[in-house]
Design a protein around this motif. Structure first.
Motif, PDB file in Angstrom:
ATOM      1  N   LEU A  27       0.811  -0.976  -0.059  1.00  0.00           N
ATOM      2  CA  LEU A  27      -0.093   0.002  -0.038  1.00  0.00           C
ATOM      3  C   LEU A  27       0.812   1.161   0.028  1.00  0.00           C
ATOM      4  O   LEU A  27       0.452   2.512  -0.548  1.00  0.00           O
ATOM      5  CB  LEU A  27      -1.035  -0.157   1.374  1.00  0.00           C
ATOM      6  N   PHE A  28       2.147   1.314   0.706  1.00  0.00           N
ATOM      7  CA  PHE A  28       2.885   2.359   0.696  1.00  0.00           C
ATOM      8  C   PHE A  28       4.224   2.319   0.012  1.00  0.00           C
ATOM      9  O   PHE A  28       4.597   3.130  -0.636  1.00  0.00           O
ATOM     10  CB  PHE A  28       2.964   2.861   1.978  1.00  0.00           C
ATOM     11  N   GLY A  29       4.859   1.071   0.003  1.00  0.00           N
ATOM     12  CA  GLY A  29       6.238   1.053  -0.436  1.00  0.00           C
ATOM     13  C   GLY A  29       7.105   1.807   0.346  1.00  0.00           C
ATOM     14  O   GLY A  29       7.022   2.252   1.176  1.00  0.00           O
ATOM     15  N   ARG A  30       8.465   1.615  -0.058  1.00  0.00           N
ATOM     16  CA  ARG A  30       9.559   2.183   0.629  1.00  0.00           C
ATOM     17  C   ARG A  30       9.540   3.743   0.774  1.00  0.00           C
ATOM     18  O   ARG A  30      10.096   4.244   1.774  1.00  0.00           O
ATOM     19  CB  ARG A  30      11.200   1.610   0.134  1.00  0.00           C
ATOM     20  N   ASN A  31       9.074   4.211  -0.318  1.00  0.00           N
ATOM     21  CA  ASN A  31       9.258   5.737  -0.449  1.00  0.00           C
ATOM     22  C   ASN A  31       8.008   6.271  -0.803  1.00  0.00           C
ATOM     23  O   ASN A  31       7.614   6.894  -1.675  1.00  0.00           O
ATOM     24  CB  ASN A  31      10.247   6.246  -1.263  1.00  0.00           C
ATOM     25  N   GLU A  69      13.293  -6.531   6.800  1.00  0.00           N
ATOM     26  CA  GLU A  69      12.900  -6.747   8.153  1.00  0.00           C
ATOM     27  C   GLU A  69      13.004  -8.246   8.372  1.00  0.00           C
ATOM     28  O   GLU A  69      13.107  -8.663   9.423  1.00  0.00           O
ATOM     29  CB  GLU A  69      11.250  -6.563   8.182  1.00  0.00           C
ATOM     30  N   GLU A  70      12.848  -9.014   7.344  1.00  0.00           N
ATOM     31  CA  GLU A  70      12.908 -10.595   7.618  1.00  0.00           C
ATOM     32  C   GLU A  70      14.453 -10.694   7.981  1.00  0.00           C
ATOM     33  O   GLU A  70      14.827 -11.776   8.583  1.00  0.00           O
ATOM     34  CB  GLU A  70      12.730 -11.295   6.155  1.00  0.00           C
ATOM     35  N   LEU A  71      15.500 -10.120   7.066  1.00  0.00           N
ATOM     36  CA  LEU A  71      16.886 -10.194   7.533  1.00  0.00           C
ATOM     37  C   LEU A  71      17.139  -9.923   8.824  1.00  0.00           C
ATOM     38  O   LEU A  71      17.682 -10.564   9.603  1.00  0.00           O
ATOM     39  CB  LEU A  71      17.696  -9.336   6.525  1.00  0.00           C
ATOM     40  N   LEU A  72      16.520  -8.757   9.224  1.00  0.00           N
ATOM     41  CA  LEU A  72      16.850  -8.198  10.618  1.00  0.00           C
ATOM     42  C   LEU A  72      16.568  -9.188  11.875  1.00  0.00           C
ATOM     43  O   LEU A  72      17.122  -9.907  12.657  1.00  0.00           O
ATOM     44  CB  LEU A  72      16.413  -6.819  10.835  1.00  0.00           C
ATOM     45  N   ASP A  73      15.224  -9.498  11.464  1.00  0.00           N
ATOM     46  CA  ASP A  73      14.548 -10.549  12.589  1.00  0.00           C
ATOM     47  C   ASP A  73      15.264 -11.885  12.485  1.00  0.00           C
ATOM     48  O   ASP A  73      15.357 -12.484  13.532  1.00  0.00           O
ATOM     49  CB  ASP A  73      13.008 -10.693  12.298  1.00  0.00           C
ATOM     50  N   LEU A 105      20.162  -2.667  14.468  1.00  0.00           N
ATOM     51  CA  LEU A 105      21.259  -2.335  13.104  1.00  0.00           C
ATOM     52  C   LEU A 105      20.391  -0.724  12.624  1.00  0.00           C
ATOM     53  O   LEU A 105      21.363  -0.006  12.219  1.00  0.00           O
ATOM     54  CB  LEU A 105      20.765  -3.229  12.050  1.00  0.00           C
ATOM     55  N   GLY A 106      19.153  -0.566  12.993  1.00  0.00           N
ATOM     56  CA  GLY A 106      18.595   0.954  12.629  1.00  0.00           C
ATOM     57  C   GLY A 106      18.038   0.761  11.323  1.00  0.00           C
ATOM     58  O   GLY A 106      18.779   0.196  10.436  1.00  0.00           O
ATOM     59  N   SER A 107      16.903   1.508  11.313  1.00  0.00           N
ATOM     60  CA  SER A 107      16.243   1.750   9.825  1.00  0.00           C
ATOM     61  C   SER A 107      17.229   2.372   8.796  1.00  0.00           C
ATOM     62  O   SER A 107      17.056   2.001   7.631  1.00  0.00           O
ATOM     63  CB  SER A 107      14.743   2.069  10.071  1.00  0.00           C
ATOM     64  N   GLY A 108      18.141   3.041   9.291  1.00  0.00           N
ATOM     65  CA  GLY A 108      18.685   4.028   8.352  1.00  0.00           C
ATOM     66  C   GLY A 108      19.551   3.116   7.302  1.00  0.00           C
ATOM     67  O   GLY A 108      19.257   3.023   6.104  1.00  0.00           O
TER      68      GLY A 108
END
Lengths: 421, 562
Positions: B130-134, B420-424, B451-454
């Motif tokens: 619905l939104f995408g990354r940007n 998100e999957e990688l981080l988790d 790790l931070g979203s940036g």
């Protein structure tokens, strides 16, 4: 170029590994691993390359290439003659004046985005921003079509980066590698690991990847592995980015300025075969004190630019390297009450030199006061189409974003054939 | 957009014949709906069997030998990632692999579907749809209100048609209610809203018809502007602040039309367009009550308060029409999209281009999936259960196929893990949370800790190109190779490193734990030997343990879901 010891060890190990793998019937693309040192020498000299000199904030056409002496819009500076008979440029550019025979100047730019974010996007991609689409920057497109798989250096490098869509929908393979204004490498590009540890870790990782590749043939994994190798190879070529020694020799040619150093760095990278380097200079947004700003900014810029072209020419690289000079917008004919010039895109100037373009050409013309284009208007799309054509890339080449075909220069763009050789 | 490509322009590919085709198409959908509804009522067939027999029939016809069945370990990792967005822990992996029950796969699926992480992961998947990354629009990058609301829809298993209708009705505000945030993306851009709504919910591409009649689909500019007319009166209203967040609301005026000026190439400066009335796609014009002749309303809704409802809402009419069971596109679009989420690619691919020139690979199956979706009242959890229980989903990911997303589903797809999957998964693999708990650290409220979203977004946020193909990028490796994931590699108590180092077990067993913790499988003999040798090559194994963990965390087998 130096080659650390651990690299020799691991190359031998890899060679062994490759032969074994090939015998097993699976051939990985390891070729590039063997030629780290040879790469620079083997670069096809005829390979086309591009340097973009980016004048961030919007350099004034009136204080560079489109003087209006004696007119109310003319400003403070005087025109000087050039080595192109009958053509004058601003007195702030004495060195460029002596290189006009190498340049194609376009005095009839007419573009569609008058603010900075919109203009920076437009003049990096050829497109206006649109919801839901990340357009690739020109550097990413050139990296895709002129870049070499397996090169040690990234194919899209920026020094003092402007523009932020990067590879856009072309994907991470074409993301820019962005150096700081001082030429420092980006975060995470340098390994701090003991080389011996790095080497054995790499061998273990290769073992794990080999095991996976035996039973998984999806090309995504192959790309993942190649990108890992590229990240690793980058460690071997850090010396390319260390320019202090050479700077001492070339300081006079490029002029002793930060922009000059960036241009020398660009030349070194181009010489190593990097197909696209963007070099930024900032602070042209002179809404106040336009003349003070340009007096400070233009001389070191034009010195470095002229030096860059001379250096490229002496090395036989200029005919293969397109040097593009532009900002995102031009500046208003009217000088405002703060001695500034504001944003203007109805009529402004850009310049090209080197690969694919004629030298000694002034294309298009603005009217008496520089208010509008008098003849041969060039849109952003035309400009990008011309750049791509000069580099031998068909401007109608299409990419897809979802199901929408998006040519690298917008539909309906015309190549400015008169300026091409 | 400037200009258009005349070479791509085919004259008159739309018009009457297409209307007739579309009518018969929706009739057949309705017919199948009844057939399947009856079968479902009898409970005599499960959708998973339909899926397998339809896909197998195509393999037979094309003489394709599909991949073998997935191993338990392959299935375990895949289904955890697809349903929960993370890999299983060491204990969960061992428990499943050692379980001897024949129905352990379907039991695991049932358990995961009821796991709270299921709602979390599925809502993140749809948030990206619905939104995408940007996302466009000011304020849309801070949408916790929407994300919380969407997670609740999945944990309540609210039928898909109902929550989509809520998004399109956009009632309330973005902080308390969430749903209105979707339209905040398209502030004053009814054309952008038209493209987004038709692509995301109906799976059709109208955007070409924005500037010219579609070159090879039956869409005209009047279809486009007829849909845009439903959105033309929407305004994003700043309705006040709460918790430092702006509460946006979607107001709808009583007046206002989109103006149609004809093809872009024929436009002239100063030419004013004709107002276009709202019209349903390939359907009727909207019947609207007349407003009083002297009706007037202020130009803008005032800030700081909720906008009043209009006397007659075009938006609500469209929301009802889109989410109706017999809408010819809606059920097919979601059936196809969720299929692609689990199977790699749509039966119509790409999923947002359902059109006559883009034929489905398995047309009967798509009809049946859509009808079953309607018969089961848009129950996504039921639908997902059927998909992942099918033989097709449970094929092996290893084999000779080079395409990462096989078109005939004869081998499991290989897709990159999301950021998100990688981080988790990294967090699970290294025991990061156990280490934090053992150290009695304050639990972080940051979704992207540690790790931070940036960095995560920069290096892993968009791994694909514009058509969904993975593009190996240099930068993610620079990040992983040169210290980016070091924070996960702590030596804290309860973490993987600590367990490997301070274990009494033989090195062979420790290598087993290493593999099970990170790659969700036991090592082969060859691997076990190699890693034992690596750990025991010198007296002090400490550095080597960290290196081995890093190797498995960054390798292709971990990077992809396969």
């Amino acid at each position: 170029m130096k080659c650390p010891n651990f690299e020799h060890v691991s190359r031998r190990a890899l060679l062994k590994g490759t032969l074994a793998t090939a015998a097993g019937g699976s051939l990985m693309n390891w070729g590039s691993l063997f030629n780290s040192q040879a790469t620079a020498a083997e670069v096809n000299k005829n390979q086309k390359r591009c340097i973009l000199l980016w004048m961030n904030g919007g350099v004034s056409q009136f204080e560079t290439f489109d003087m209006k002496p004696g007119r109310p819009t003319g400003g403070l500076f005087r025109p000087i003659s050039t080595n192109l008979p009958g053509t004058q440029v601003c007195e702030l550019m004495p060195k460029i004046a002596q290189n006009m025979d190498k340049l194609t100047v376009i005095r009839s730019m007419r573009t569609s985005q008058v603010d900075h974010p919109g203009g920076i996007h437009l003049m990096h991609t050829g497109y206006s921003q649109a919801a839901g689409i990340r357009f690739p920057e020109i550097g990413a497109v050139i990296a895709k079509y002129l870049g070499r798989d397996g090169s040690d250096l990234p194919n899209f490098i920026k020094i003092f980066s402007h523009g932020n869509t990067g590879a856009g929908f072309l994907g991470p393979k074409f993301q820019p590698f962005a150096l700081s204004p001082e030429g420092r490498l980006p975060t995470f590009s340098t390994s701090n690991l003991n080389p011996q540890i790095e080497s054995r870790r790499n061998e273990l990782r290769n073992f794990v990847e080999d095991v996976y590749a035996r039973r998984h043939k999806a090309e995504t994994a192959r790309m993942h592995r190649e990108a890992y190798e590229a990240a690793r190879r980058l460690q071997n070529v850090h010396d390319v980015f260390k320019i202090d020694d050479e700077w001492n020799k070339y300081r006079d040619l490029y002029g002793d300025s930060a922009f000059g150093r960036r241009c020398l760095m660009a030349r070194r990278l181009i010489e190593e075969g990097v197909p696209f380097v963007e070099v930024g200079q900032s602070s042209y947004d002179s809404h106040a004190d336009n003349f003070v700003w340009h007096r400070a900014l233009v001389p070191p810029m034009e010195h470095a630019w002229a030096g860059l072209m001379t250096d490229l020419e002496q090395r036989g690289l200029l005919e293969h390297t397109l040097v593009v000079w532009m900002g995102e917008i031009g500046r208003t004919p009217r000088v405002n009450n703060r001695s500034g010039r504001d944003h203007y895109v109805r009529s402004w100037s850009t310049a090209l030199a080197g690969a694919g373009v004629k030298g000694g050409v002034v294309y298009g013309e603005s009217d008496l006061d520089g208010i509008d284009v008098k003849d041969n208007p060039v849109t952003e799309g035309d400009f990008f189409a011309t750049i791509y054509q000069a580099l031998g890339i068909d401007p109608e080449t299409e990419h897809y974003n979802g199901v929408r075909p998006i040519p690298i220069a917008p539909f309906g763009s015309d190549v400015v054939k008169d300026v091409l050789v | 957009m400037r200009g258009e490509d005349s070479a791509h322009y085919l004259e008159d590919s739309c018009g009457t014949p297409a209307m007739i085709r579309s009518l018969s198409f929706s009739l057949s959908t309705v017919l199948i709906f009844f057939v399947v509804a009856c079968a479902a009522a009898r409970g005599d067939d499960q959708l998973r069997n339909t899926i397998d027999s339809r896909v197998e029939a195509v393999w037979k016809a094309k003489k394709i030998a599909p991949a073998e069945s997935s191993t338990d370990a392959e299935f375990l990792r895949r289904v955890y990632l697809d349903l929960l967005g993370t890999i299983p822990t060491f204990d969960e992996a061992v428990a499943f692999l050692d379980d001897k029950a024949v129905d352990k796969r379907s039991k695991l699926i049932d358990r995961l579907l009821d796991d709270p992480r299921f709602a979390g992961h599925q809502s993140e998947v749809w948030d990206q749809v619905l939104f995408g990354r940007n996302p466009p629009g000011y304020g849309t990058d801070k949408r916790e209100g929407f994300q919380t609301w969407l997670r609740k829809q999945f944990s309540d298993n609210t039928p898909y048609d109902q929550w989509v209708k809520a998004i399109l009705m956009a009632e309330g505000n973005t902080v308390d209610d969430g749903a209105p945030m979707f339209f905040v993306q398209y502030r004053n851009q009814p054309e952008d809203a038209t493209e987004a709504v038709t692509q995301k919910f109906l799976g059709v591409q109208l955007q070409c018809a924005r500037c010219h009649d579609h070159p090879f689909e039956p869409w005209t500019q009047l279809d486009f502007y007829g849909t845009a007319a439903f959105f033309a009166r929407l305004q994003v209203v700043d309705a006040g602040k709460k918790n430092n967040l702006t509460m946006y609301a979607i107001g709808e005026k009583n007046l206002g039309d989109v103006l149609f000026t004809g093809p872009v190439t024929e436009q002239e400066v100063g030419k004013k367009g004709e107002p276009v009335k709202p019209k349903f796609l390939h359907g009727d014009a909207l019947v609207e009550p007349e407003l009083p002749k002297d009706f007037e309303e202020p130009r803008n809704f005032p800030n700081g308060m909720m906008p009043p409802k209009p006397k007659f809402s075009r938006k609500d009419q469209l929301a009802s029409w889109i989410t109706k069971a017999d809408n010819p596109y809606f059920a097919r679009a979601v059936a196809n999209r969720v299929w692609a989420q689990f199977m790699g690619r749509g039966i119509v691919h790409p999923v947002d281009n359902m059109s006559e020139s883009n034929e489905p690979s398995h047309p009967e199956l798509l009809d049946e999936l859509a009808s079953a979706m309607v018969a089961h009242k848009f129950d996504l959890k039921w639908y997902i259960r059927e998909l992942v229980n099918s033989r097709v989903y449970q094929l092996s990911g290893s084999g000779s196929v080079i395409e990462p997303m096989p078109a005939l589903f004869d081998q499991a797809r290989t897709r990159p893990l999301t950021a998100e999957e990688l981080l988790d998964s990294w967090n699970v693999a290294t025991g990061y949370e156990a280490m934090q708990q053992a150290a009695k650290a304050e639990p972080s409220t940051d979704r992207y800790a540690p790790l931070g979203s940036g960095y995560l977004m920069r290096f892993f946020g968009t791994p694909n190109n514009g058509v969904g193909d993975f593009q190996g990028g240099l930068h993610e490796h620079l990040y992983m190779n040169n210290g980016g994931i070091a924070r996960l590699l702590g030596s804290g108590k309860g973490g993987l490193y600590d367990r490997l180092l301070n274990s009494e077990s033989a090195w062979e067993e420790r290598v087993d734990r290493l593999y099970l913790s990170i790659l969700t499988r036991r090592p082969t003999d060859e691997e076990r030997k190699r890693f034992v040798a690596y750990f025991t090559a010198e007296k002090d194994p400490r550095s080597r343990i960290g290196e081995a963990i890093w190797v498995l965390m960054t390798c292709s087998e971990f990077r992809f879901n396969h």
